[in-house]
Motif scaffolding. Structure first.
Motif, mmCIF file in Angstrom:
data_model
loop_
_atom_site.group_PDB
_atom_site.id
_atom_site.type_symbol
_atom_site.label_atom_id
_atom_site.label_comp_id
_atom_site.label_asym_id
_atom_site.label_seq_id
_atom_site.Cartn_x
_atom_site.Cartn_y
_atom_site.Cartn_z
ATOM 1 N N GLN A 9 0.781 -1.095 0.021
ATOM 2 C CA GLN A 9 -0.093 -0.069 -0.049
ATOM 3 C C GLN A 9 0.939 1.379 0.021
ATOM 4 N N ILE A 10 1.020 2.105 -0.977
ATOM 5 C CA ILE A 10 1.625 3.296 -1.108
ATOM 6 C C ILE A 10 0.776 4.567 -1.028
ATOM 7 N N LEU A 11 1.424 5.264 0.145
ATOM 8 C CA LEU A 11 0.440 6.563 0.198
ATOM 9 C C LEU A 11 1.098 7.812 -0.647
ATOM 10 N N VAL A 12 0.566 8.436 -1.496
ATOM 11 C CA VAL A 12 1.071 9.607 -2.170
ATOM 12 C C VAL A 12 0.551 11.004 -1.426
ATOM 13 N N VAL A 13 1.159 11.690 -1.252
ATOM 14 C CA VAL A 13 1.060 13.184 -0.688
ATOM 15 C C VAL A 13 1.698 14.250 -1.340
ATOM 16 N N ASP A 14 0.844 14.989 -2.073
ATOM 17 C CA ASP A 14 1.212 15.924 -3.302
ATOM 18 C C ASP A 14 0.256 16.942 -3.714
ATOM 19 N N ASP A 15 0.167 18.001 -3.483
ATOM 20 C CA ASP A 15 -0.953 19.149 -3.652
ATOM 21 C C ASP A 15 -1.182 19.369 -5.263
ATOM 22 N N ASP A 16 -0.326 18.737 -5.999
ATOM 23 C CA ASP A 16 -0.501 18.684 -7.476
ATOM 24 C C ASP A 16 -1.576 17.400 -7.836
ATOM 25 N N THR A 36 -4.281 8.640 -1.845
ATOM 26 C CA THR A 36 -3.606 9.956 -2.206
ATOM 27 C C THR A 36 -4.233 10.884 -1.139
ATOM 28 N N LEU A 37 -3.309 11.951 -0.763
ATOM 29 C CA LEU A 37 -3.683 13.193 -0.110
ATOM 30 C C LEU A 37 -3.222 14.535 -0.889
ATOM 31 N N ALA A 38 -3.958 15.558 -0.749
ATOM 32 C CA ALA A 38 -3.730 16.670 -1.462
ATOM 33 C C ALA A 38 -2.767 17.575 -0.196
ATOM 34 N N ASP A 39 -2.665 17.374 0.898
ATOM 35 C CA ASP A 39 -1.843 18.034 1.627
ATOM 36 C C ASP A 39 -1.754 16.959 2.923
ATOM 37 N N GLY A 40 -0.887 17.521 3.842
ATOM 38 C CA GLY A 40 -0.427 17.075 5.070
ATOM 39 C C GLY A 40 -1.554 16.904 6.505
ATOM 40 N N SER A 41 -2.719 17.785 5.840
ATOM 41 C CA SER A 41 -3.656 18.038 7.153
ATOM 42 C C SER A 41 -3.838 16.906 7.753
ATOM 43 N N GLU A 42 -4.397 15.783 7.075
ATOM 44 C CA GLU A 42 -4.955 14.438 7.399
ATOM 45 C C GLU A 42 -3.978 13.475 7.561
ATOM 46 N N LEU A 43 -2.728 13.529 7.061
ATOM 47 C CA LEU A 43 -1.480 12.743 7.190
ATOM 48 C C LEU A 43 -1.480 11.674 8.432
ATOM 49 N N MET A 44 -1.249 12.372 9.456
ATOM 50 C CA MET A 44 -0.836 11.686 10.664
ATOM 51 C C MET A 44 -2.087 10.831 11.056
ATOM 52 N N ASP A 54 2.603 0.980 3.437
ATOM 53 C CA ASP A 54 3.935 0.421 3.614
ATOM 54 C C ASP A 54 5.020 1.438 3.048
ATOM 55 N N LEU A 55 4.584 2.679 2.347
ATOM 56 C CA LEU A 55 5.751 3.562 2.148
ATOM 57 C C LEU A 55 4.693 4.670 1.766
ATOM 58 N N VAL A 56 5.390 6.156 1.865
ATOM 59 C CA VAL A 56 4.955 7.240 1.691
ATOM 60 C C VAL A 56 5.602 7.856 0.685
ATOM 61 N N SER A 69 8.458 18.888 7.642
ATOM 62 C CA SER A 69 7.928 18.914 8.975
ATOM 63 C C SER A 69 7.124 17.786 9.099
ATOM 64 N N LEU A 70 6.516 17.135 7.978
ATOM 65 C CA LEU A 70 5.638 16.103 8.085
ATOM 66 C C LEU A 70 6.647 14.962 8.014
ATOM 67 N N CYS A 71 7.683 14.797 7.567
ATOM 68 C CA CYS A 71 8.660 13.852 7.447
ATOM 69 C C CYS A 71 9.172 13.651 8.997
ATOM 70 N N ARG A 72 9.644 14.901 9.427
ATOM 71 C CA ARG A 72 10.074 14.788 10.952
ATOM 72 C C ARG A 72 8.901 14.028 11.941
ATOM 73 N N ARG A 73 7.635 14.581 11.727
ATOM 74 C CA ARG A 73 6.642 14.032 12.655
ATOM 75 C C ARG A 73 6.457 12.439 12.196
ATOM 76 N N ILE A 74 6.570 12.069 11.125
ATOM 77 C CA ILE A 74 6.397 10.639 10.812
ATOM 78 C C ILE A 74 7.574 9.880 11.433
ATOM 79 N N ARG A 75 8.853 10.439 11.076
ATOM 80 C CA ARG A 75 9.977 9.675 11.727
ATOM 81 C C ARG A 75 10.163 9.764 13.392
ATOM 82 N N ALA A 76 9.528 10.410 13.776
ATOM 83 C CA ALA A 76 9.484 10.562 15.391
ATOM 84 C C ALA A 76 8.720 9.445 16.064
ATOM 85 N N GLU A 77 7.726 9.068 15.183
ATOM 86 C CA GLU A 77 6.829 7.786 15.529
ATOM 87 C C GLU A 77 7.005 6.477 14.950
ATOM 88 N N SER A 78 7.676 6.519 13.574
ATOM 89 C CA SER A 78 7.920 5.192 13.224
ATOM 90 C C SER A 78 8.874 5.252 12.078
#
Length: 242
Positions: A9-16, A36-44, A54-56, A69-78
């Protein structure tokens, strides 16, 4: 593609929107499930709710909270694998993304085939734990211990130190080749499946971060040494334990 790859399962986060639709269609055609997500507001919230990601694939420059910032938050938890999408002209962005713990990056504009290859390579790296008798569970070196099953780095005092997937694979590579000089091309080929470009500093950034994790003085390192004009070498004894 193997059955195990098809279920990923791949998650793509991009505003384009164009990029999201392109990647969703392309990756699905190659056997992956895609969100897919258009921004990081719902990512976490999504990552907390869904345990099957499995991968972002994470764009750096987005409205609201950016990819750093989102990468830092993900990495702080997993240790969830992260591939950054970066602007091709911004080498600094790529370096900072790696410093935040991203596993790899792809510069925009990109060929979807290149991103697919990077996804496959990262997933192989984070999932492969050799099971042969010659592949130990633990590497012990300079008072440290690397647990290859739990993917933990344990300091001389018994404290677990966080490692990104990219850091884990780089350290494991050195431990598998102690006292052997590895060039930058060797390191990139063996950890990411590509050669270094003349201006690619990603391995240098990773090495600097890894030395910091190990308390190894970058100006006078004693664990991972620089061999001028040749590459790097793990300069301590390594013990393998089952």
């Amino acid at each position: 593609m193997s059955p195990s790859e098809k279920s990923k399962q791949i998650l793509v986060v991009d505003d384009d929107q164009q990029i999201r639709e392109l990647l969703e269609s392309y990756l699905q055609r190659n056997g992956y499930s895609v969100l897919t997500l258009a921004d990081g507001s719902e990512l976490m919230a999504l990552l907390h709710a869904r345990q099957d990601i499995d991968l972002v694939v994470l764009d750096l420059m987005m409205p609201g909270e950016d990819g750093f910032s989102l990468c830092r938050r993900i990495r702080a938890e997993s240790e969830l694998p992260i591939i950054m999408l970066t602007a091709s002209a911004e080498e600094t962005d790529r370096i900072v993304g790696l410093e935040m713990g991203a596993d790899d990056y792809v510069a925009k504009p990109f060929n979807p085939r290149e991103l697919l290859a990077r996804i496959k390579a990262v997933l192989r790296r984070v999932q492969t734990v050799p099971e042969s008798a010659n592949s130990p569970r633990f590497f012990c070196f300079a008072g440290w211990r690397l647990d290859r099953v739990n993917r933990d780095l344990i300091d001389p005092g018994g404290v677990i130190k966080p490692l990104s997937g990219a850091d884990f694979n780089l350290l494991q590579l050195f431990l598998e080749h102690p006292n052997q000089v590895l060039s930058r091309d060797d390191l990139l080929n063996l950890t990411r499946g590509r050669e270094a470009s003349p201006y690619d500093r990603s391995i240098d950034v990773q090495l600097s971060r890894l030395r910091q994790r190990l308390g190894d003085d970058g100006k006078d390192p004693h664990i991972i040494k620089t061999v001028r004009g040749a590459g790097y070498v793990l300069a301590v004894e390594v013990e393998r334990l089952a």
